[in-house]
Design a protein around this motif. Structure first.
Motif, PDB file in Angstrom:
ATOM      1  N   LYS A 115      31.119  11.548  67.463  1.00 42.46           N
ATOM      2  CA  LYS A 115      30.306  10.491  67.140  1.00 42.46           C
ATOM      3  C   LYS A 115      29.061  10.577  67.714  1.00 42.46           C
ATOM      4  O   LYS A 115      27.714  10.200  67.143  1.00 42.46           O
ATOM      5  N   SER A 116      29.166  10.847  69.075  1.00 44.96           N
ATOM      6  CA  SER A 116      27.878  11.011  69.914  1.00 44.96           C
ATOM      7  C   SER A 116      27.065  12.171  69.778  1.00 44.96           C
ATOM      8  O   SER A 116      26.054  12.185  70.620  1.00 44.96           O
ATOM      9  N   MET A 117      27.685  13.115  69.169  1.00 45.65           N
ATOM     10  CA  MET A 117      27.125  14.530  69.142  1.00 45.65           C
ATOM     11  C   MET A 117      26.078  14.203  68.145  1.00 45.65           C
ATOM     12  O   MET A 117      25.943  13.686  67.059  1.00 45.65           O
ATOM     13  N   LYS A 118      24.926  15.241  68.558  1.00 45.15           N
ATOM     14  CA  LYS A 118      23.799  15.290  67.850  1.00 45.15           C
ATOM     15  C   LYS A 118      23.568  16.475  67.000  1.00 45.15           C
ATOM     16  O   LYS A 118      23.018  16.476  65.863  1.00 45.15           O
ATOM     17  N   ARG A 119      24.155  17.518  67.437  1.00 40.42           N
ATOM     18  CA  ARG A 119      24.060  18.863  66.466  1.00 40.42           C
ATOM     19  C   ARG A 119      25.367  19.399  66.594  1.00 40.42           C
ATOM     20  O   ARG A 119      26.125  19.316  67.326  1.00 40.42           O
ATOM     21  N   GLY A 120      25.678  19.891  65.430  1.00 40.12           N
ATOM     22  CA  GLY A 120      26.953  20.930  65.349  1.00 40.12           C
ATOM     23  C   GLY A 120      28.286  20.031  65.042  1.00 40.12           C
ATOM     24  O   GLY A 120      29.404  20.487  64.941  1.00 40.12           O
ATOM     25  N   LYS A 121      27.915  18.627  64.529  1.00 44.72           N
ATOM     26  CA  LYS A 121      29.001  17.739  64.313  1.00 44.72           C
ATOM     27  C   LYS A 121      30.044  18.259  63.014  1.00 44.72           C
ATOM     28  O   LYS A 121      31.080  18.237  63.252  1.00 44.72           O
ATOM     29  N   GLY A 122      29.373  18.825  62.200  1.00 43.99           N
ATOM     30  CA  GLY A 122      30.260  19.257  60.777  1.00 43.99           C
ATOM     31  C   GLY A 122      31.147  20.429  61.313  1.00 43.99           C
ATOM     32  O   GLY A 122      32.124  20.554  60.797  1.00 43.99           O
ATOM     33  N   PHE A 123      30.496  21.285  62.116  1.00 40.05           N
ATOM     34  CA  PHE A 123      31.287  22.666  62.300  1.00 40.05           C
ATOM     35  C   PHE A 123      32.681  22.188  63.273  1.00 40.05           C
ATOM     36  O   PHE A 123      33.585  22.649  62.943  1.00 40.05           O
ATOM     37  N   TYR A 124      32.269  21.321  64.388  1.00 41.23           N
ATOM     38  CA  TYR A 124      33.278  20.894  65.129  1.00 41.23           C
ATOM     39  C   TYR A 124      34.392  20.111  64.437  1.00 41.23           C
ATOM     40  O   TYR A 124      35.621  20.072  64.449  1.00 41.23           O
ATOM     41  N   ARG A 125      33.886  19.125  63.480  1.00 41.09           N
ATOM     42  CA  ARG A 125      34.639  18.490  62.718  1.00 41.09           C
ATOM     43  C   ARG A 125      35.914  19.358  61.747  1.00 41.09           C
ATOM     44  O   ARG A 125      37.034  19.016  61.545  1.00 41.09           O
ATOM     45  N   SER A 126      35.197  20.321  60.971  1.00 39.17           N
ATOM     46  CA  SER A 126      36.061  21.278  60.412  1.00 39.17           C
ATOM     47  C   SER A 126      36.828  21.936  61.226  1.00 39.17           C
ATOM     48  O   SER A 126      38.113  22.158  60.920  1.00 39.17           O
ATOM     49  N   ALA A 127      36.571  22.446  62.344  1.00 37.91           N
ATOM     50  CA  ALA A 127      37.462  23.180  63.260  1.00 37.91           C
ATOM     51  C   ALA A 127      38.576  22.554  63.711  1.00 37.91           C
ATOM     52  O   ALA A 127      39.584  22.956  63.881  1.00 37.91           O
ATOM     53  N   PHE A 128      38.248  21.225  64.108  1.00 40.45           N
ATOM     54  CA  PHE A 128      39.461  20.274  64.470  1.00 40.45           C
ATOM     55  C   PHE A 128      40.305  20.055  63.693  1.00 40.45           C
ATOM     56  O   PHE A 128      41.515  19.666  63.905  1.00 40.45           O
ATOM     57  N   TYR A 129      39.818  19.813  62.326  1.00 41.79           N
ATOM     58  CA  TYR A 129      40.537  19.715  61.039  1.00 41.79           C
ATOM     59  C   TYR A 129      41.604  20.719  60.727  1.00 41.79           C
ATOM     60  O   TYR A 129      42.580  20.553  60.190  1.00 41.79           O
ATOM     61  N   ALA A 130      41.145  21.798  61.021  1.00 43.07           N
ATOM     62  CA  ALA A 130      42.022  22.971  60.450  1.00 43.07           C
ATOM     63  C   ALA A 130      43.250  23.073  60.863  1.00 43.07           C
ATOM     64  O   ALA A 130      44.166  23.309  60.175  1.00 43.07           O
ATOM     65  N   PRO A 131      43.741  22.641  62.456  1.00 42.76           N
ATOM     66  CA  PRO A 131      45.029  22.817  62.447  1.00 42.76           C
ATOM     67  C   PRO A 131      46.095  21.896  61.616  1.00 42.76           C
ATOM     68  O   PRO A 131      47.344  22.002  61.373  1.00 42.76           O
TER      69      PRO A 131
END
Length: 318
Positions: A115-131
């Motif tokens: 939530k506090s990230m400014k850039r790359g939030k969509g990428f990390y959200r998808s990466a953490f959701y993949a497992p």
């Protein structure tokens, strides 16, 4: 004065197709036509198997011969003559108490960080959701077993640090923890739900708390957790129900036997063993209904206790 200006205006009649309103029964019939696939699927794929399972729980059935009625014998045998059942219950409860809190804590921590990230939030959200999409598969469970096996990656890394475990899946005290870590690794689904809930908290609350001198930890405890409590409760109920039904990781790690020394003999794995390995399908059906009742009781307790810690903004006096 014009007479038309004095008379009240009449509302135009509602437009109907063909000049006539369709009968109520005809409209209800159309609704049932569209609902029929769901109703048929629920009846054939859910209600009918449940009814058959309930009947089989009162019978002695081995998948080959016709079932014979035995009454409550399967249920009495479960609670009085089966020590492995008690071991499976204790293993499952321990797994739920370890895996669910760790998974929710990690999911909330990652959601707050995203939530506090400014850039790359969509990428990390998808990466953490993949497992969460891959973790329930047998292939991932087998890879997990290889990682924690004797001579696996985890064993080699810990061995380089002077910690020789001999493989987690081969030690009774560590095998259950390796299965729990696989569940914790699948924190993507609750993380996404936490992230959606965090985005609904008004920023004005944090600004006011900051003006009053509250630090990040005080804001998290006094604002984030109370405002996020409905989402936390939803994730807690959902993940608890799923944890009671864990099967694939335990089957893969133990080779379907619940070893070593029954340390990964979860309830559903023992149910599978009784039903498909030992061909005691009546006994397995009774176990399934006991599990259903147990999950219902645990869920009811969670709903009951939620009144003291779940905060709803639209309720008065909370």
């Amino acid at each position: 004065m014009d007479e038309a200006a004095v008379l009240p205006r009449q509302r135009p009649a509602p437009a109907v197709q063909g000049g006539k309103r369709r009968p109520k029964r005809e409209r209800e019939g159309a609704a049932w036509v569209f609902l029929s696939p769901w109703v048929l699927g629920a009846a054939v794929l859910t209600l009918l198997p449940m009814a058959v399972s309930l009947y089989l729980s009162f019978t002695d059935y081995d998948l080959f011969d016709p079932p014979s009625w035995v009454g409550l014998r399967n249920y009495t045998q479960m609670f009085t003559e089966d020590p492995r059942l008690l071991r499976s219950v204790l293993n499952t409860l321990l797994y739920v108490l370890v895996a669910v809190p760790l998974q929710l804590a990690l999911a909330l921590a990652v959601a707050v960080a995203l939530k506090s990230m400014k850039r790359g939030k969509g990428f990390y959200r998808s990466a953490f959701y993949a497992p969460s999409l891959l973790g329930a598969s047998m292939s991932i469970a087998l890879v997990w077993r290889a990682l924690f096996n004797d001579g696996g990656t985890v064993d080699n890394v810990l061995g380089s640090l002077g910690l020789h475990t001999g493989g987690w899946v081969n030690r009774p005290g560590w095998a259950l923890l390796s299965v729990a870590l696989l569940t914790v690794w699948q924190f993507g689904a609750p993380m996404v739900i936490f992230l959606a809930g965090l985005q609904q908290i008004p920023k004005e609350l944090y600004e006011a708390a900051s003006v009053d001198g509250a630090g990040r930890w005080r804001q998290f405890v006094s604002i984030t957790l109370p405002m996020l409590s409905p989402v936390l409760f939803f994730n807690l109920v959902l993940q608890t129900i799923q944890a009671f039904q864990v099967f694939t990781p335990a089957f893969a790690v133990s080779g379907g036997r619940g070893g070593p020394a029954d340390s990964t003999l979860f309830y559903t794995l023992y149910l599978y063993d009784r039903g498909f390995t030992a061909s005691h399908m009546g006994y397995a059906s009774a176990m399934a209904w006991v599990l259903l009742i147990a999950i219902a009781i645990v869920t009811a307790v969670l709903f009951r206790t939620s009144r003291s810690w779940v905060f709803y903004a639209n309720e008065e006096g909370r």
